[in-house]
Scaffold this active site. Structure first.
Site, PDB file in Angstrom:
ATOM      1  CD  GLU A 104      -2.521   1.642   0.156  1.00  8.97           C
ATOM      2  OE1 GLU A 104      -2.273   2.782  -0.483  1.00  8.97           O
ATOM      3  OE2 GLU A 104      -3.104   0.885  -0.401  1.00  8.97           O
ATOM      4  N   GLY A 138      -7.402   0.034   4.086  1.00 12.49           N
ATOM      5  CA  GLY A 138      -8.743  -0.062   3.873  1.00 12.49           C
ATOM      6  C   GLY A 138      -9.357   0.149   2.534  1.00 12.49           C
ATOM      7  N   GLY A 139      -8.671   0.971   1.861  1.00 15.72           N
ATOM      8  CA  GLY A 139      -9.137   1.364   0.529  1.00 15.72           C
ATOM      9  C   GLY A 139      -9.829   2.692   0.598  1.00 15.72           C
ATOM     10  CG  HIS A 144     -47.461  -1.492   9.495  1.00 15.94           C
ATOM     11  ND1 HIS A 144     -47.628  -0.721   8.341  1.00 15.94           N
ATOM     12  CD2 HIS A 144     -48.188  -0.849  10.568  1.00 15.94           C
ATOM     13  CE1 HIS A 144     -48.340   0.408   8.634  1.00 15.94           C
ATOM     14  NE2 HIS A 144     -48.603   0.388  10.076  1.00 15.94           N
TER      15      HIS A 144
END
Length: 454
Positions: free
Chosen positions: A33, A40-41, A439
């Site tokens: 990286e 983590g991107g 609902h």
């Protein structure tokens, strides 16, 4: 020289997920990286997570009301909280994978198809591997507008989210998903927003019947959409910038204390020296892959935005499943069989779609039926005080299967996933129409919506 069975370049969603699977299967794995701030991107650091954090707080800001100064103080607090959130997620992503995968900081480039060079602040090293996976994502495209790069009022989406000063006047260059989302966020925070659209149509790929309601919602909140508008020059002054714009042949000048460039993202391949590994690019400078995501090099795959496909985190995640299927699974998963891909534009309320629009379905030769319903007809929309919008579905008149859904309504980003599942399963629309839902929920609106098929 270090040796691994598998090396992943880029700490994005696809890369980190595949790295974990490979390591769990006994592979020796390294993940490269270039920036510690991108563990983590893209999604968690500069895109989905921080922007949706802003989106949620922008709606809170609109509900609270108050003066611009009060809104600006709240916005400053939100940006601080956003930074804390992202830092925590970044650290969690690193800790989750660091125990089983070697995380190496630095810029990777190929020497050949089995060797890369990694440059870092500590020097240069060479790494060999049996297989490589490119997951370097995409980067913002900045158009060549005079004065834009030099302007101190100019931002990209990622830098905009680090700016803790709420702009009074925001000009957004680009009317795609990113530009439209930021327009909605900042209008809700209290900014005066103008969006410059390249062409004649607003959100041209979406169902225009629903888009017309999106535009009405924007107008109600004071968001200005300028069609056929081209920014030609940015001039900084002491307290703001002047944006010279040509609108349908007429020259106008806009004042802005922030300018957001949102003109798309391009595959991030610069500096990888892919040619050394025999990895070819497409005409659009994305990594060329086949339906299994293998590149033109026998031992190299690519995943996520760098392939030039849909730029969504969930696509990158599915890409990791496809590659894992080829390496360790049944070899069945491909880009051709992942089913319908839903999308959501996180405006207020969100606009989500899956499948074909009415125009696309007719053009494809289908005989169609359609169902339409105003969002305000759903009790939960009234509970949420989000009654703008409509729900629309396109049905195959010959088979009763769902061809497409277009929901501009509260919680559409959740509702659309149910429709995607029904479409992928080949269920007739009556299955959703006659289902029992809790609902009050937005999903129960499908009972009434699909009772209106005509």
């Amino acid at each position: 020289m270090k040796n691994y069975t598998d090396v992943i370049i880029g700490f994005g969603k696809g890369g980190k997920t595949l790295a974990g699977k490979l390591a769990a299967s006994g592979h020796q794995v390294a993940l490269i990286e270039a920036s510690k701030r991108m563990y983590g991107g893209t999604c968690i650091n500069v895109a989905c997570i921080p922007s949706k954090f802003l989106e949620n707080n922008a709606r809170l800001s609109m509900a609270k009301g108050g003066s611009f100064e009060e809104k600006a103080a709240f916005y400053k607090q939100v940006i601080a909280e956003k930074k804390q959130l992202i830092a925590a997620l970044r650290e969690k992503n690193y800790q989750k994978i660091a125990g089983s995968v070697d995380v190496i900081d630095g810029h990777a480039s190929f020497i050949d198809s089995h060797t890369i060079q990694v440059e870092s602040s500590e020097g240069t090293e060479e790494i060999k591997a049996d297989r490589f996976y490119i997951n370097t994502g995409a980067r913002p495209f900045v158009p060549p507008i005079k004065g834009l790069k030099e302007s101190r009022y100019a931002y990209l989406s990622e830098t905009m989210m680090d700016n803790d000063r709420l702009p009074k006047e925001l000009v957004i260059i680009g009317g795609g998903y990113i530009g439209v989302e930021f327009a909605s966020y900042y209008a809700n925070f209290g900014s005066s927003v103008t969006v410059l659209l390249d062409g004649k149509d607003f959100l041209p790929r979406e169902d225009q019947e629903v888009v017309a309601l999106v535009e009405q919602s924007f107008e109600k909140r004071g968001i200005k959409l300028l069609r056929e508008a081209k920014a030609e020059e940015i001039i900084d002054e002491e307290q703001h910038a002047l944006v010279k714009v040509n609108v349908k042949g007429e020259d106008i000048v806009l004042s802005a204390d922030a300018i957001l460039t949102a003109t798309g993202r391009r595959p991030n391949v610069e500096g990888l020296r892919l040619e050394n590994a025999g990895v070819e690019l497409t005409e659009r400078k994305a990594v060329k892959v086949d339906q299994t995501l293998k590149t033109t090099a026998e031992n190299i795959w690519a995943m996520g935005d760098v392939t030039g496909g849909l730029q969504f985190t969930y696509i990158s995640l599915d890409d990791s499943r496809i590659v894992a299927s080829q390496l360790m699974g049944d070899h069945q998963r491909t880009t051709e069989n992942r089913g319908n891909v839903p999308t959501s534009i996180f405006i207020d309320p969100p606009f989500s779609r899956v499948g074909l629009s009415e125009k696309e379905a007719v053009a494809a030769g289908y005989k169609i039926k359609a169902a339409r319903m105003q969002a305000m007809a759903i009790p939960k929309a009234k509970v949420l005080k989000q009654t703008d919008g409509m729900l629309k579905m396109i049905i195959n008149a010959e088979t009763d299967q769902i061809l497409g859904a277009h929901f501009f309504c509260a919680e559409s980003h959740e509702l659309i996933n149910l429709v995607k599942l029904a479409m992928d399963s080949g269920l007739p629309y009556q299955t959703l129409r006659d289902n029992i839902y809790t609902h009050p929920t937005m999903s129960e609106g499908l009972n009434d919506l699909l009772s209106n098929v005509q």
